[in-house]
Design a protein around this motif. Sequence first.
Motif: not given
Ligand SMILES: [Fe+2]
Length: 387
Positions: A198, A202, A267, A281, A285
């Motif tokens: 994740d 980002h 996202h 999550h 991703n």
């Molecule tokens: Fe995230």
Amino acid sequence: MKSSGPELRKFVAPEVVFGVGSLHLAGQYARNLGGSTALVVSDPGVVAAGWAQQVLSSVERAGLQSALYTHVTPNPRIDDATAGAAVYAEEGCDIVVAVGGGSAIDCAKCIGLLSANRGDLRDLVGVDNVGAPMPPTICIPTTAGTSADLSQFATIVDGEIKRKLLIVSKAVVPDLSLIDPATLTTMDAFLTACTGLDALVHALEAYVSLGRSPLTDVHALEAMRLISSNLLQSIAEPDNLEYRANMMLGSLEAGLAFSNASLGATHAMAHSIGGLLDLPHGQCNAMLLNGVIDFNFGHAEQRYRNAAIAMGLEVGGLASTEIRKRLVAEIARLRGAAGLGDTLSHAGVHRTEVRELAEIALHDPCVVTNPRRPGQRDIEVIYEESL
Ligand SMILES: [Fe+2]
């Protein structure tokens, strides 16, 4: 006068204390922020690992009263925050201290928002729709990934319509983040992998975002370097504080980047799955990233070249097509070696759900800053190719 300078950009961040032992400063800071009774928001796993008790002890040593709230589901729901806000009011709290992963911190932010803004969280959804700021808020992240402890984002699931709602506002930036790498040593391999991927997403999404700036670029590139060179090591040696600290720093840098540059289609599409199907999550991703890179690549070639270099790939003299192949191969390698599997269907997504997932993703605020604007069919194809 004709303007030729860069577009206006701002950079918002909380006060940060980084280092082993910073968790024990929670009480002192809570007192300095004027608190007398703290609502400590955590989750059962973090309580079992002992971190919540250490925070409670710190708060009590500083002379504050405290109440513990742990009814936080992995993709936290409006009901979790509403019940937490009731405890906040009943106990006469005046400060929020969150200790946990993104779920606990997002829930804590929403508890704070509900306590300051009477009514419904749904009214605060979107960009800059928050009226009153949260009460003083201290965050202690126990994962290296979500960066909810730094960001202008709060996510919460509306269980009635199965949507992950985004509240994006400077008002949800915490006052303080106490980032203690020692808390990572109790994460299992799967959580380390999900949160680490994740954080990598980002950094990559912030770096190609239309909202990027020189201030976010420097953090995004350093995050890619740190995460790609420490993720697998921190899974292999969970007690090694050097690897854990590097991952925590990578997550911090990625958080500073995306909080200010925003994110992209990966996202948007992961949020859609998180709301509808309640899947992890970071895992969502990780499965979607390569499809989005393939879709975006021609609109940000130089950016992806720089990202590949930051991740340690040799790209000198290579054509763009070859760089794209090497970048997605490296991401697939990291994802596989981290044990996350290869496909969305492996994670539990079905072809019959693609159309609805795409319809929801298309309206997510993160789509706006993706370097190439996707349509409904584009999103569906990325989902299908990721199955
Ligand atoms: Fe995230």
